[in-house]
Design a protein around this motif. Structure first.
Motif, PDB file in Angstrom:
ATOM      1  N   THR A 183     -15.858  85.419  55.709  1.00 47.81           N
ATOM      2  CA  THR A 183     -14.740  85.928  56.493  1.00 47.81           C
ATOM      3  C   THR A 183     -14.615  85.081  57.756  1.00 47.81           C
ATOM      4  OG1 THR A 183     -16.214  87.500  57.596  1.00 47.81           O
ATOM      5  CG2 THR A 183     -15.034  88.283  55.635  1.00 47.81           C
ATOM      6  N   ILE A 184     -13.452  85.178  58.429  1.00 49.14           N
ATOM      7  CA  ILE A 184     -13.260  84.407  59.653  1.00 49.14           C
ATOM      8  C   ILE A 184     -12.457  85.234  60.641  1.00 49.14           C
ATOM      9  CG2 ILE A 184     -11.153  83.239  58.823  1.00 49.14           C
ATOM     10  CD1 ILE A 184     -12.338  80.694  60.276  1.00 49.14           C
ATOM     11  N   THR A 185     -12.835  85.157  61.905  1.00 49.13           N
ATOM     12  CA  THR A 185     -12.180  85.945  62.943  1.00 49.13           C
ATOM     13  C   THR A 185     -10.947  85.230  63.486  1.00 49.13           C
ATOM     14  OG1 THR A 185     -13.409  84.951  64.778  1.00 49.13           O
ATOM     15  CG2 THR A 185     -14.447  86.810  63.626  1.00 49.13           C
ATOM     16  N   ALA A 186     -10.216  85.921  64.383  1.00 54.45           N
ATOM     17  CA  ALA A 186      -9.014  85.353  64.989  1.00 54.45           C
ATOM     18  C   ALA A 186      -9.328  84.174  65.893  1.00 54.45           C
ATOM     19  CB  ALA A 186      -8.275  86.433  65.779  1.00 54.45           C
ATOM     20  N   SER A 187     -10.594  83.987  66.257  1.00 56.54           N
ATOM     21  CA  SER A 187     -10.986  82.860  67.108  1.00 56.54           C
ATOM     22  C   SER A 187     -11.700  81.757  66.329  1.00 56.54           C
ATOM     23  CB  SER A 187     -11.884  83.351  68.242  1.00 56.54           C
ATOM     24  OG  SER A 187     -13.047  83.974  67.721  1.00 56.54           O
ATOM     25  N   GLY A 188     -11.677  81.829  64.960  1.00 58.29           N
ATOM     26  CA  GLY A 188     -12.226  80.751  64.141  1.00 58.29           C
ATOM     27  C   GLY A 188     -13.711  80.840  63.854  1.00 58.29           C
ATOM     28  N   LEU A 189     -14.341  82.004  64.038  1.00 60.88           N
ATOM     29  CA  LEU A 189     -15.767  82.166  63.741  1.00 60.88           C
ATOM     30  C   LEU A 189     -15.928  82.685  62.312  1.00 60.88           C
ATOM     31  CD1 LEU A 189     -18.683  82.058  64.860  1.00 60.88           C
ATOM     32  CD2 LEU A 189     -18.425  84.502  65.411  1.00 60.88           C
ATOM     33  N   ALA A 190     -16.543  81.849  61.432  1.00 61.69           N
ATOM     34  CA  ALA A 190     -16.725  82.203  60.028  1.00 61.69           C
ATOM     35  C   ALA A 190     -18.107  82.809  59.819  1.00 61.69           C
ATOM     36  CB  ALA A 190     -16.559  80.979  59.136  1.00 61.69           C
ATOM     37  N   THR A 191     -18.186  83.882  58.994  1.00 61.84           N
ATOM     38  CA  THR A 191     -19.445  84.558  58.688  1.00 61.84           C
ATOM     39  C   THR A 191     -19.662  84.573  57.182  1.00 61.84           C
ATOM     40  OG1 THR A 191     -19.206  85.987  60.627  1.00 61.84           O
ATOM     41  CG2 THR A 191     -20.762  86.698  58.928  1.00 61.84           C
ATOM     42  N   ALA A 192     -20.849  84.106  56.725  1.00 62.60           N
ATOM     43  CA  ALA A 192     -21.168  84.047  55.299  1.00 62.60           C
ATOM     44  C   ALA A 192     -21.403  85.448  54.756  1.00 62.60           C
ATOM     45  CB  ALA A 192     -22.396  83.169  55.079  1.00 62.60           C
ATOM     46  N   GLN A 193     -20.748  85.761  53.613  1.00 59.71           N
ATOM     47  CA  GLN A 193     -20.895  87.067  52.968  1.00 59.71           C
ATOM     48  C   GLN A 193     -21.598  86.970  51.622  1.00 59.71           C
ATOM     49  OE1 GLN A 193     -20.107  89.687  54.682  1.00 59.71           O
ATOM     50  NE2 GLN A 193     -19.024  88.619  56.329  1.00 59.71           N
ATOM     51  N   ALA A 194     -21.433  85.839  50.914  1.00 56.89           N
ATOM     52  CA  ALA A 194     -22.041  85.649  49.591  1.00 56.89           C
ATOM     53  C   ALA A 194     -22.134  84.155  49.311  1.00 56.89           C
ATOM     54  CB  ALA A 194     -21.217  86.349  48.509  1.00 56.89           C
ATOM     55  N   CYS A 195     -22.969  83.791  48.365  1.00 57.91           N
ATOM     56  CA  CYS A 195     -23.109  82.380  47.999  1.00 57.91           C
ATOM     57  C   CYS A 195     -21.833  81.890  47.316  1.00 57.91           C
ATOM     58  CB  CYS A 195     -24.296  82.199  47.058  1.00 57.91           C
ATOM     59  SG  CYS A 195     -25.807  82.993  47.637  1.00 57.91           S
ATOM     60  N   GLY A 196     -21.409  80.665  47.612  1.00 59.10           N
ATOM     61  CA  GLY A 196     -20.216  80.099  46.989  1.00 59.10           C
ATOM     62  C   GLY A 196     -19.426  79.235  47.954  1.00 59.10           C
ATOM     63  N   THR A 197     -18.149  78.986  47.620  1.00 60.27           N
ATOM     64  CA  THR A 197     -17.285  78.152  48.447  1.00 60.27           C
ATOM     65  C   THR A 197     -15.985  78.863  48.744  1.00 60.27           C
ATOM     66  OG1 THR A 197     -16.310  77.087  46.499  1.00 60.27           O
ATOM     67  CG2 THR A 197     -18.225  76.010  47.486  1.00 60.27           C
ATOM     68  N   THR A 198     -15.371  78.506  49.867  1.00 58.30           N
ATOM     69  CA  THR A 198     -14.069  79.043  50.263  1.00 58.30           C
ATOM     70  C   THR A 198     -13.342  77.989  51.084  1.00 58.30           C
ATOM     71  OG1 THR A 198     -12.921  80.897  51.333  1.00 58.30           O
ATOM     72  CG2 THR A 198     -14.933  80.091  52.387  1.00 58.30           C
ATOM     73  N   THR A 199     -12.040  78.147  51.231  1.00 60.63           N
ATOM     74  CA  THR A 199     -11.230  77.247  52.048  1.00 60.63           C
ATOM     75  C   THR A 199     -10.788  77.978  53.307  1.00 60.63           C
ATOM     76  OG1 THR A 199     -10.437  76.028  50.119  1.00 60.63           O
ATOM     77  CG2 THR A 199      -9.162  75.816  52.142  1.00 60.63           C
ATOM     78  N   ILE A 200     -11.098  77.395  54.471  1.00 62.11           N
ATOM     79  CA  ILE A 200     -10.703  77.970  55.760  1.00 62.11           C
ATOM     80  C   ILE A 200      -9.406  77.303  56.204  1.00 62.11           C
ATOM     81  CG2 ILE A 200     -11.374  78.300  58.157  1.00 62.11           C
ATOM     82  CD1 ILE A 200     -13.059  79.898  56.152  1.00 62.11           C
ATOM     83  N   THR A 201      -8.407  78.092  56.586  1.00 61.92           N
ATOM     84  CA  THR A 201      -7.116  77.560  57.026  1.00 61.92           C
ATOM     85  C   THR A 201      -6.783  78.057  58.425  1.00 61.92           C
ATOM     86  OG1 THR A 201      -5.908  79.387  55.999  1.00 61.92           O
ATOM     87  CG2 THR A 201      -6.223  77.396  54.676  1.00 61.92           C
ATOM     88  N   ALA A 202      -6.092  77.187  59.175  1.00 61.45           N
ATOM     89  CA  ALA A 202      -5.549  77.543  60.488  1.00 61.45           C
ATOM     90  C   ALA A 202      -4.067  77.187  60.480  1.00 61.45           C
ATOM     91  CB  ALA A 202      -6.274  76.797  61.596  1.00 61.45           C
TER      92      ALA A 202
END
Length: 483
Positions: free
Chosen positions: A272-291
């Motif tokens: 997951t990622i907050t409104a200020s760009g801080l990402a927190t790992a929830q499970a093993c795998g990959t994701t794409t972060i967008t702004a």
């Protein structure tokens, strides 16, 4: 079990699969493709002709097969004619092109001529008379801004194919004032006037472009870059801080967008990622972060590796309570561990496997169980003093043979294989399994989604299922992987 009773079914299924694949069976493969009509002529631009493709195999007893819809069609000269996936060619310009139909590495060709005649036998090829450039004498207010030009041709006799924008050679008489690219897009470099020209078949069209520099220009957002580049998080619940940096034209010193951009994660189950760009790992795998800011999007990949010690809370053994019909046959088990920090991880290869009754079935270090005698046993996977189990029954009686069909959709060049063996395909394939067999399907690249599985792995590369027909009265089970 009287195995002779199964041979008609097995033969029919294999024949069906070979017919689908045209070449996947060693004694039946495509050797040539014929295209009809041969060397046709289209009289005018915009008219069409339908091609047919007929495939001949090495089996002399088999009649030629219509492969028009399954072949891959192409035209060597799209400026003369294009062709769609069904073999319908459309004339786009005068001349000759080669039409090709290809399947299973075998190709057939023919020539298509667009004569540009008037349909009565006495026509002539349209001749380009002049080129007009639009817009006429435009003005760009500021340096860095752009203007799109188009080039239209006038032919004699008239032709409907008169847009020359993508075909003409574009030029600017003064590139210090403005440049123009191959598609007619002009970019202002400095204040002044230049001549924009478009040339095609020796005919030249031109117009004046003025860079006025008269209006104060606000910086325009061109792109967003995210940092760090392709980061990894080693453990669940740990974080990484993203920043978003803007590129403006003209340049601006106010280019940090971290706190004003709209942030998102393509897979919130992984991070997951907050409104200020801080990402927190929830499970093993990959994701794409967008702004996203002012309609412009920047993106970056994020991987949660889970490389360190992860504490298991439970283990799920799949498939759930499968059956094996005969002694000597096997069923593949998989172990999915649920982490106390959240998420799941595939521990099939690392868990310790055991069978409560090795006379009924043994199980290998990778979870492959083999029947030894009739009866029931518990197949167990253990890791970190946590155990999961599933009941395996060896029936020792006749069970239906189910055809498992695997379909791959999308453009990714993934291959899907099975354990136990039987499935190894690119687009579509199938294999026979006894009802109740546990099968693991693994793709060489992660899928975006699966249909027909009992469960999928977190990274979407693996599908777990027990082979039972759907509907229950049928003899087939279909699994679809989307890429």
């Amino acid at each position: 079990m009287n195995t002779r009773n199964l041979w008609p079914t097995i033969t029919l299924v294999c024949t069906s699969i070979c017919a689908l694949l045209l070449g996947s069976c060693s004694n039946h493969h495509l050797i040539s493709i014929g295209i009809t009509p041969q060397n046709p002529t289209i009289a005018q631009v915009g008219q069409t002709t339908q091609f047919m493709a007929t495939g001949t195999t090495n089996d002399s007893k088999s009649p030629p097969e219509d492969v028009t819809s399954s072949a891959t069609w192409s035209s060597s000269g799209s400026s003369v004619a294009t062709i769609n996936s069904s073999g319908l060619a459309t004339a786009t310009g005068c001349g000759t092109t080669t039409i090709t139909a290809k399947q299973s590495g075998v190709a057939g060709t023919t020539q298509l001529t667009v004569s540009c005649s008037n349909g009565t036998g006495g026509g002539s090829t349209p001749v380009l008379q002049s080129v007009s450039v639009y817009p006429n004498n435009p003005s760009i207010p500021q340096v860095g801004q752009t203007s799109q030009f188009i080039a239209l041709g006038a032919y004699s006799p008239a032709s409907g194919n008169n847009n020359l924008t993508g075909l003409a050679a574009w030029a600017s008489s003064d590139t210090a004032i403005a440049t123009v690219n191959a598609s007619g897009l002009a970019t202002a470099v400095s204040c002044g006037t230049t001549t924009i020209t478009a040339q095609y078949q020796g005919v030249l069209g031109q117009t004046q472009l003025t860079v006025a520099c008269t209006v104060a220009q606000n910086p325009v957002l061109q792109s967003i870059t995210l940092y760090p580049t392709n980061p990894t998080i080693p453990q669940l619940q740990r974080t990484t801080q993203f920043i978003a940096v803007a590129l403006y034209s003209p340049p601006s010193n106010n280019n940090l967008l971290t706190n004003v951009a709209t942030w998102a994660s393509s897979n919130t189950a992984v991070a997951t990622i907050t409104a200020s760009g801080l990402a927190t790992a929830q499970a093993c795998g990959t994701t794409t972060i967008t702004a996203q800011y002012q309609g412009v999007v920047g993106q970056m990949g994020l991987t949660v590796q889970c490389t360190g010690s992860q504490t298991l809370s439970s283990i799920q053994v799949l498939p759930t309570n499968p059956t094996i019909s005969q002694i000597g046959q096997s069923s593949q088990f998989a172990a999915l561990g649920t982490l106390t920090q959240g998420g799941q991880v595939d521990i099939t290869q690392t868990a310790t496997w055991s069978s409560s009754n090795t006379q009924v079935a043994t199980v290998s270090s990778t979870g492959l169980a083999t029947a030894g005698s009739c009866g029931t046993t518990s197949i167990q996977a253990e890791s970190q003093n946590v155990t999961g189990s599933s009941t395996l029954t060896v029936l020792c009686n006749s069970v239906p043979a189910i055809e498992l069909i695997v379909v791959k959709q999308g453009t990714a060049g993934a291959t899907i294989v099975s354990n136990p063996l039987g499935i190894n395909c690119g687009t579509i394939c199938g294999a026979l399994y006894n009802e109740g067999t546990g099968v693991t399907l693994t793709a060489t690249t992660p899928a975006t989604s699966w249909q027909g599985c009992d469960q999928m792995s977190v990274d979407m590369t693996t599908c777990y299922l027990t082979v039972v027909p759907i509907p229950s009265t049928g003899t087939q089970r279909t699994v679809t992987a989307n890429f």
